[in-house]
Scaffold this motif. Structure first.
Motif, PDB file in Angstrom:
ATOM      1  N   ARG A 164       0.780  -1.239   0.090  1.00 51.28           N
ATOM      2  CA  ARG A 164      -0.413   0.060  -0.140  1.00 51.28           C
ATOM      3  C   ARG A 164       0.709   1.539  -0.036  1.00 51.28           C
ATOM      4  O   ARG A 164       2.046   1.176   0.664  1.00 51.28           O
ATOM      5  CB  ARG A 164      -0.646   0.149   0.854  1.00 51.28           C
ATOM      6  CG  ARG A 164      -1.885  -1.450   1.460  1.00 51.28           C
ATOM      7  CD  ARG A 164      -3.202  -0.525   0.236  1.00 51.28           C
ATOM      8  NE  ARG A 164      -3.743  -1.963   0.843  1.00 51.28           N
ATOM      9  CZ  ARG A 164      -5.092  -1.624  -0.623  1.00 51.28           C
ATOM     10  NH1 ARG A 164      -4.996  -0.750  -1.560  1.00 51.28           N
ATOM     11  NH2 ARG A 164      -6.162  -2.894  -0.555  1.00 51.28           N
ATOM     12  N   GLU A 203       1.336  -0.976  -5.117  1.00 48.17           N
ATOM     13  CA  GLU A 203      -0.218  -0.610  -5.181  1.00 48.17           C
ATOM     14  C   GLU A 203      -1.078  -1.365  -6.526  1.00 48.17           C
ATOM     15  O   GLU A 203      -2.138  -2.031  -6.325  1.00 48.17           O
ATOM     16  CB  GLU A 203      -0.670   0.156  -4.930  1.00 48.17           C
ATOM     17  CG  GLU A 203      -1.287  -0.144  -3.906  1.00 48.17           C
ATOM     18  CD  GLU A 203      -1.768   1.263  -2.781  1.00 48.17           C
ATOM     19  OE1 GLU A 203      -1.250   2.189  -2.712  1.00 48.17           O
ATOM     20  OE2 GLU A 203      -3.650   0.843  -2.042  1.00 48.17           O
ATOM     21  N   SER A 251      -3.526   4.434  -2.183  1.00 46.58           N
ATOM     22  CA  SER A 251      -4.047   4.966  -0.833  1.00 46.58           C
ATOM     23  C   SER A 251      -2.752   5.919  -0.446  1.00 46.58           C
ATOM     24  O   SER A 251      -2.389   6.229  -0.833  1.00 46.58           O
ATOM     25  CB  SER A 251      -3.774   3.568   0.275  1.00 46.58           C
ATOM     26  OG  SER A 251      -2.692   3.350  -0.014  1.00 46.58           O
ATOM     27  N   LEU A 290      -6.060   3.479   5.972  1.00 48.84           N
ATOM     28  CA  LEU A 290      -6.646   4.438   4.536  1.00 48.84           C
ATOM     29  C   LEU A 290      -7.257   4.835   3.642  1.00 48.84           C
ATOM     30  O   LEU A 290      -8.428   4.456   3.564  1.00 48.84           O
ATOM     31  CB  LEU A 290      -6.088   2.796   3.976  1.00 48.84           C
ATOM     32  CG  LEU A 290      -5.024   1.844   4.200  1.00 48.84           C
ATOM     33  CD1 LEU A 290      -5.239   0.758   3.452  1.00 48.84           C
ATOM     34  CD2 LEU A 290      -3.489   2.557   4.194  1.00 48.84           C
ATOM     35  N   LYS A 343      -8.178  -1.992   5.424  1.00 46.80           N
ATOM     36  CA  LYS A 343      -9.254  -0.345   5.468  1.00 46.80           C
ATOM     37  C   LYS A 343      -9.072   0.243   6.285  1.00 46.80           C
ATOM     38  O   LYS A 343     -10.160   0.195   7.537  1.00 46.80           O
ATOM     39  CB  LYS A 343      -9.324  -0.382   4.061  1.00 46.80           C
ATOM     40  CG  LYS A 343      -9.129  -1.587   2.961  1.00 46.80           C
ATOM     41  CD  LYS A 343      -9.989  -1.743   1.762  1.00 46.80           C
ATOM     42  CE  LYS A 343      -9.629  -1.935   0.855  1.00 46.80           C
ATOM     43  NZ  LYS A 343     -10.273  -3.400  -0.402  1.00 46.80           N
TER      44      LYS A 343
END
Lengths: 205, 179
Positions: free
Chosen positions: A23, A138, A146, A153, B179
């Motif tokens: 990420r 990513e 991100s 995120l 996330k």
């Protein structure tokens, strides 16, 4: 940047790029810490040369690098415990990488401004390569970009040819290794092309 | 089994630089391994005691890497001198020892566990050296482009070794899914 230096740059960034999550947000955090540790090491080296205590240079640099890394990890925990949890021990690899990136620089200047300029150039090159690496990884892995956010995120969805689940290989460690080897080949080709170009130009002169 | 399945070099990338570039004689590697094992054992022992008995009592366990680095530097220097005076082999190495100590103290549930993690992590690194060295030697003998010889194929070989060893457990793919 010659071929030997290019390989050293890649090996330095490999230390913290390979085990980190795929990420960009984590990559940005890691690069911020890397540059902060490198910057603090520049001043440490300058201070060591001013105090004329080169005998203890390496030990002092290691201690300062680890101390700054601990400080960064604590600040990261305050900012977002999730980032601190996910990155874990990877953050401590940065302190070692920063030390090695200092060893790539062989010509030292007595003037602090020149010294900072040299180190900023070197850490800038490493950061740029690492940033591109994180972006590509990513995009290949999840088809997104991100950004760091306090709660997790911040995902930027971009139109892509990405098929969900098809790129998880690039998110894994073997994927990172293969991607990094592609980077090495590209850097090697560019530096060889530059070398041939420089030689042909000098021949003409 | 733990040595191969939980190799810190393959999972965390500890010592990648050394692994890719090292070209030493076998008895030099044994000396390196001996020095690393002694330094890791001694450093883990002291760091564990400090972290759990003193720092944890004051809610400062997070700063244990600072003590880890001090002990690692101290013991690395002592054992390096000891091996140099005994066998005339310079075993200057810090990265693997320091990162292994950090990992072992962080992930070890108790003292014995931390020692097992530290020692097996160290041995896993030194087991990979002859394997990767033989692969690199094979590349040198074969007629491949010089662009591929500069570490690129070594990285791809490592990727294949990881895939072979960890195909039964792909939990490391989960990194970064939060996330």
């Amino acid at each position: 940047m010659n071929k030997k230096n290019a390989l050293q740059y890649v090996l330095i960034l490999a230390a913290f790029c390979i085990p980190s999550p795929a990420r960009l947000a984590y990559g940005i955090i890691l690069l911020l810490i890397y540059n902060l540790v490198t910057f603090s090491l520049v001043f440490t080296r300058y201070w060591i040369s001013l105090c004329n205590i080169e005998r203890y240079s390496q030990i002092l640099q290691v201690i300062v690098a680890v101390a700054v890394t601990i400080l960064c990890k604590e600040l990261l925990t305050i900012y977002s415990p999730l980032y601190s949890l996910v990155l874990g021990n990877i953050i401590y690899i940065i302190s070692v990488s920063s030390l090695f990136s200092g060893f790539v620089v062989t010509k030292f200047s007595k003037v602090i401004s020149k010294r900072i300029a040299v180190y900023l150039t070197h850490s800038g090159i490493i950061s740029a390569i690492a940033f591109i690496f994180f972006i590509v990884r990513e995009y290949f892995s999840f088809g997104t970009f991100s950004l760091p956010s306090q709660s997790g995120l911040y995902l930027l969805s971009i139109p892509s040819f990405y098929i969900p689940g098809s790129g998880y290989f690039w998110a894994s460690i073997p994927g990172a290794l293969v991607l990094l080897s592609l980077f090495i080949i590209i850097i090697s080709l560019i530096s060889r092309y530059n070398e041939i170009k420089w030689r042909s130009e000098n021949k003409n002169v | 089994m733990y040595i191969f399945v939980s190799s810190v070099t393959l999972i965390y990338g500890f010592g990648f630089k050394k692994l890719i570039l090292i070209s030493k004689k076998p008895h030099h590697i044994i000396a390196y391994c001996l020095k690393s094992l002694l330094s890791i054992t001694a450093s883990i022992s002291l760091t564990w005691v400090i972290a759990n008995n003193i720092l944890a009592a004051y809610n400062m366990a997070e700063i244990y890497p600072f003590f880890a680095v001090l002990f690692t530097v101290f013991f690395s220097m002592i054992f390096q001198r000891f091996i140099f005076s005994s066998f005339k082999i310079d075993t200057a190495e810090f990265t693997l020892t320091f990162l292994t100590v950090i990992l072992a103290v962080a992930e070890g549930g108790d003292f014995q566990n931390a020692l097992i993690i530290g020692i097996s992590s160290c041995i896993s690194f030194y087991f990979l050296i002859p394997l990767l060295w033989s692969i690199r030697k094979r590349f040198q003998l074969s007629a491949i482009s010089t662009d591929f010889k500069t570490g690129a194929l070594a990285f791809i070989s490592l990727a294949l070794i990881i895939l072979a060893l960890y195909s039964s457990n792909v939990s490391w793919l989960n990194l970064g899914v939060y996330k």
